[in-house]
Design an enzyme around this catalytic site. Structure first.
Site, mmCIF file in Angstrom:
data_model
loop_
_atom_site.group_PDB
_atom_site.id
_atom_site.type_symbol
_atom_site.label_atom_id
_atom_site.label_comp_id
_atom_site.label_asym_id
_atom_site.label_seq_id
_atom_site.Cartn_x
_atom_site.Cartn_y
_atom_site.Cartn_z
ATOM 1 C CE LYS A 16 2.620 0.874 11.907
ATOM 2 N NZ LYS A 16 3.615 0.754 10.822
HETATM 3 C C1 E4P Z 1 2.229 1.027 7.468
HETATM 4 O O1 E4P Z 1 2.490 1.483 8.584
HETATM 5 C C2 E4P Z 1 2.835 -0.304 7.113
HETATM 6 O O2 E4P Z 1 4.116 -0.379 7.547
HETATM 7 C C3 E4P Z 1 2.886 -0.406 5.591
HETATM 8 O O3 E4P Z 1 2.334 0.836 4.808
HETATM 9 C C4 E4P Z 1 2.597 -1.550 4.883
HETATM 10 O O4 E4P Z 1 2.621 -1.543 3.414
HETATM 11 P P1 E4P Z 1 3.034 -2.879 2.623
HETATM 12 O O5 E4P Z 1 1.316 -3.496 2.643
HETATM 13 O O6 E4P Z 1 3.146 -2.456 1.088
HETATM 14 O O7 E4P Z 1 3.647 -3.959 3.231
#
Ligand code: E4P
Length: 218
Positions: free
Chosen positions: A87
């Site tokens: 990622k």
């Molecule tokens: C995606 O990969 C992120 O980890 C995640 O969906 C972020 O979500 P949040 O905005 O609820 O922290």
């Protein structure tokens, strides 16, 4: 549509996996910190533990923000298990790293995406997944679902193979709307996945069936 769970909590990952509908796991540095995981060895061991639970891909995020650092960290993460998807944040160095990993056959998930322009760049670089954050856009009065719709449309126009992975999904209707709009994947907390089960008429209907059965069989 694929379901990914957005957590680093092993119990939640097990519970979602046992449901039989889980296609992947996404994590981020905040989710790892929430589980008290710190230091490279502990982080890598935790990713391995996640990979051992699921027969599905697992997004593991780099911390470096420069190209060399991202490549070094991404390669180390990819070595942990074949299930790892690296990622990478949507920044200039990140785009270069995504291009590099794409040419090396290492899968990537481009994260922290908030605009269609960023989505085009990530697809051009060869990202395997693109993570637009719906909830965080909603939080500042932009329509996160509009962005999903726009990106799905653009990717279809050009046959980009990057999968749209709707992230920052906060509730069941986000998920249902993403399905309507044609997102390839949603990643969300366990409660959003299990929330799909809920309907009062199901509960009422089942109670009635069981009561009628009990009456007829006493
Ligand atoms: C995606 O990969 C992120 O980890 C995640 O969906 C972020 O979500 P949040 O905005 O609820 O922290």
């Amino acid at each position: 549509m694929k379901f990914f769970i957005d957590t680093a909590n092993l119990d939640e990952i097990k519970e979602a996996y046992e449901l039989g509908v889980l296609d992947g796991v996404t994590t981020n540095p905040s989710l790892m910190a929430k589980e008290g995981i710190s230091g490279e060895d502990q982080v890598n061991a935790h990713y391995k533990a996640i990979c051992d639970i699921v027969d599905a891909n697992v997004s593991a995020e780099v911390i470096a923000t420069d190209f060399d650092g991202m490549v070094r960290e991404g390669k180390a993460l990819a070595k942990i298990d074949d299930k790892i998807v690296v990622k990478i944040p949507m920044i200039k160095e990140g785009i270069k790293a995504i291009k590099y990993f794409s040419s090396e056959g290492i899968r990537t998930n481009c994260t922290l995406v908030f605009s269609a322009g960023q989505a085009i760049l990530a697809a051009k670089a060869g990202a395997s997944y693109l993570s637009p954050f719906i909830g965080r856009l909603d939080d500042i009065s932009f329509d996160g679902l509009d962005l999903i719709s726009q990106i799905v449309h653009i990717y279809q126009n050009y046959g980009f193979e990057t999968e749209v992975l709707a992230a920052s999904v906060r509730h069941t209707m986000h998920l249902v709307k993403c399905a309507e709009l044609g997102a390839d994947v949603v990643t969300c907390p366990l409660k959003v996945i299990t929330g799909l089960l809920n309907h009062p008429l199901t509960d009422k209907g089942l109670a009635q069936f069981l009561a009628d059965h009990a009456k007829a069989n006493k």
